[in-house]
Design a protein around this motif. Sequence first.
Motif, PDB file in Angstrom:
ATOM      1  N   ILE A   1       0.837  -1.201   0.000  1.00 21.91           N
ATOM      2  CA  ILE A   1       0.000   0.000   0.000  1.00 21.91           C
ATOM      3  C   ILE A   1       0.868   1.245   0.000  1.00 21.91           C
ATOM      4  O   ILE A   1       0.613   2.210  -0.733  1.00 21.91           O
ATOM      5  CB  ILE A   1      -0.952  -0.011   1.212  1.00 21.91           C
ATOM      6  CG1 ILE A   1      -1.989  -1.123   1.059  1.00 21.91           C
ATOM      7  CG2 ILE A   1      -1.651   1.333   1.357  1.00 21.91           C
ATOM      8  CD1 ILE A   1      -2.920  -1.260   2.251  1.00 21.91           C
ATOM      9  N   THR A   2       1.919   1.236   0.824  1.00 20.20           N
ATOM     10  CA  THR A   2       2.800   2.404   0.892  1.00 20.20           C
ATOM     11  C   THR A   2       3.503   2.656  -0.431  1.00 20.20           C
ATOM     12  O   THR A   2       3.559   3.795  -0.919  1.00 20.20           O
ATOM     13  CB  THR A   2       3.838   2.212   2.009  1.00 20.20           C
ATOM     14  OG1 THR A   2       3.172   1.921   3.238  1.00 20.20           O
ATOM     15  CG2 THR A   2       4.679   3.466   2.178  1.00 20.20           C
TER      16      THR A   2
ATOM     17  N   MET B   1       1.043   3.958  -3.073  1.00 25.43           N
ATOM     18  CA  MET B   1       0.671   5.344  -2.835  1.00 25.43           C
ATOM     19  C   MET B   1       1.782   6.299  -3.273  1.00 25.43           C
ATOM     20  O   MET B   1       1.519   7.355  -3.861  1.00 25.43           O
ATOM     21  CB  MET B   1       0.342   5.558  -1.364  1.00 25.43           C
ATOM     22  CG  MET B   1      -0.932   4.848  -0.907  1.00 25.43           C
ATOM     23  SD  MET B   1      -2.401   5.426  -1.774  1.00 25.43           S
ATOM     24  CE  MET B   1      -2.431   7.130  -1.264  1.00 25.43           C
TER      25      MET B   1
ATOM     26  N   GLN C   1      -7.153   7.661  -6.909  1.00 25.26           N
ATOM     27  CA  GLN C   1      -7.507   7.343  -5.535  1.00 25.26           C
ATOM     28  C   GLN C   1      -8.723   6.430  -5.464  1.00 25.26           C
ATOM     29  O   GLN C   1      -8.815   5.567  -4.581  1.00 25.26           O
ATOM     30  CB  GLN C   1      -7.766   8.638  -4.756  1.00 25.26           C
ATOM     31  CG  GLN C   1      -6.586   9.602  -4.733  1.00 25.26           C
ATOM     32  CD  GLN C   1      -5.300   8.942  -4.261  1.00 25.26           C
ATOM     33  OE1 GLN C   1      -5.312   7.992  -3.490  1.00 25.26           O
ATOM     34  NE2 GLN C   1      -4.177   9.448  -4.742  1.00 25.26           N
TER      35      GLN C   1
ATOM     36  N   ILE D   1      -7.427   2.942  -6.213  1.00 29.85           N
ATOM     37  CA  ILE D   1      -6.655   2.375  -5.108  1.00 29.85           C
ATOM     38  C   ILE D   1      -7.569   1.974  -3.960  1.00 29.85           C
ATOM     39  O   ILE D   1      -7.389   0.914  -3.338  1.00 29.85           O
ATOM     40  CB  ILE D   1      -5.598   3.395  -4.640  1.00 29.85           C
ATOM     41  CG1 ILE D   1      -4.557   3.615  -5.734  1.00 29.85           C
ATOM     42  CG2 ILE D   1      -4.909   2.913  -3.369  1.00 29.85           C
ATOM     43  CD1 ILE D   1      -3.542   4.670  -5.399  1.00 29.85           C
ATOM     44  N   MET D   2      -8.560   2.808  -3.655  1.00 29.63           N
ATOM     45  CA  MET D   2      -9.484   2.464  -2.580  1.00 29.63           C
ATOM     46  C   MET D   2     -10.268   1.201  -2.918  1.00 29.63           C
ATOM     47  O   MET D   2     -10.493   0.340  -2.048  1.00 29.63           O
ATOM     48  CB  MET D   2     -10.440   3.626  -2.315  1.00 29.63           C
ATOM     49  CG  MET D   2     -11.396   3.377  -1.162  1.00 29.63           C
ATOM     50  SD  MET D   2     -12.437   4.795  -0.778  1.00 29.63           S
ATOM     51  CE  MET D   2     -11.213   5.934  -0.142  1.00 29.63           C
TER      52      MET D   2
ATOM     53  N   ILE E   1      -7.931  -1.739  -2.352  1.00 31.11           N
ATOM     54  CA  ILE E   1      -7.741  -2.069  -0.939  1.00 31.11           C
ATOM     55  C   ILE E   1      -8.988  -2.722  -0.370  1.00 31.11           C
ATOM     56  O   ILE E   1      -8.914  -3.705   0.388  1.00 31.11           O
ATOM     57  CB  ILE E   1      -7.368  -0.790  -0.158  1.00 31.11           C
ATOM     58  CG1 ILE E   1      -6.000  -0.284  -0.616  1.00 31.11           C
ATOM     59  CG2 ILE E   1      -7.358  -1.055   1.343  1.00 31.11           C
ATOM     60  CD1 ILE E   1      -5.605   1.034   0.016  1.00 31.11           C
TER      61      ILE E   1
ATOM     62  N   SER F   1      -5.941  -1.680   7.533  1.00 32.68           N
ATOM     63  CA  SER F   1      -5.362  -1.439   6.204  1.00 32.68           C
ATOM     64  C   SER F   1      -5.998  -0.227   5.534  1.00 32.68           C
ATOM     65  O   SER F   1      -5.315   0.576   4.881  1.00 32.68           O
ATOM     66  CB  SER F   1      -5.552  -2.684   5.331  1.00 32.68           C
ATOM     67  OG  SER F   1      -6.939  -3.027   5.249  1.00 32.68           O
TER      68      SER F   1
ATOM     69  N   TYR G   1      -4.253   3.483   4.438  1.00 33.53           N
ATOM     70  CA  TYR G   1      -4.377   4.154   3.139  1.00 33.53           C
ATOM     71  C   TYR G   1      -4.631   5.647   3.334  1.00 33.53           C
ATOM     72  O   TYR G   1      -3.994   6.488   2.678  1.00 33.53           O
ATOM     73  CB  TYR G   1      -5.508   3.510   2.335  1.00 33.53           C
ATOM     74  CG  TYR G   1      -6.083   4.405   1.264  1.00 33.53           C
ATOM     75  CD1 TYR G   1      -5.389   4.648   0.079  1.00 33.53           C
ATOM     76  CD2 TYR G   1      -7.320   5.021   1.442  1.00 33.53           C
ATOM     77  CE1 TYR G   1      -5.911   5.473  -0.895  1.00 33.53           C
ATOM     78  CE2 TYR G   1      -7.847   5.839   0.467  1.00 33.53           C
ATOM     79  CZ  TYR G   1      -7.145   6.059  -0.695  1.00 33.53           C
ATOM     80  OH  TYR G   1      -7.665   6.891  -1.655  1.00 33.53           O
TER      81      TYR G   1
END
Length: 264
Positions: free
Chosen positions: A23-24, A27, A132, A135-136, A139, A179, A183
Amino acid sequence: MAGPVEQQIHRDPALFYWILLPITVVMILTGILRHYLSTLLQSTPKKQALGKMREQRSLMHAQMLRTNHQQISKSAFERRKDVFITGAKEGVYLQDGPDSRGKAKPNPLSDPAQMEGMMGAMKGNVTMMVPQSLIMGWINAFFSGYVIMKLPFPLTPQFKQMLQAGVGTRDLDVRWVSSLSWYFLTLFGLQPVYNFILGSNNAASQMAQQMQQQQMGANPMGGAEDPNKIFLSEAENLEVVEHRYILQGAEDRLLERLAAQGVV
């Protein structure tokens, strides 16, 4: 008397490599991609008319005077205030001069410069929202409900909703981070990383783009409001300001402090 028992959870160490680290990294890479994409989509700014720039700078000067009036003396503040109020009432700061007061504003959609500004704002929103959202969704689909790390410092229960999004447990210690919350933390906390990689003047920061949108204000048409009304409103705001000079009586306050310390 024994102290409170610290809550322990047996967490798989592999969560660091399979959830927290991916995740890091994603991002950070998304922010870098957003920076270069915004740079490619950015259009060359056109030169503004001298009258328009004068109108904007005059209004900005009045706003700065109202905000930072305590840094100048009362006489200097009164002179500046009187000059601006007189000019605002006479319409001398308007782009087209005093004769433009009361005239209907042209449709912003017919102005190529306004249309270009609106398209630039839409491009910025696309480069910010689309990555975004993806990505959301990623996740939520693969990492939802995982508790991936524990903060090494105590926190109040008010942080529980922010740090444990997507984890529906009431008794879990507030220091555990889910998690989905990680984010959001990386979304708003990676600006120093972007500054180190891309420099301070980068387009990767989510917060910087939000601040730019706030500075644009609630008027997306950019110029559809009547400038004369804006100047008159700012003149009214200056008229009701209660001036207080921060250096007023500074010598007396300094002598009183020195006297209390026994210096004089």
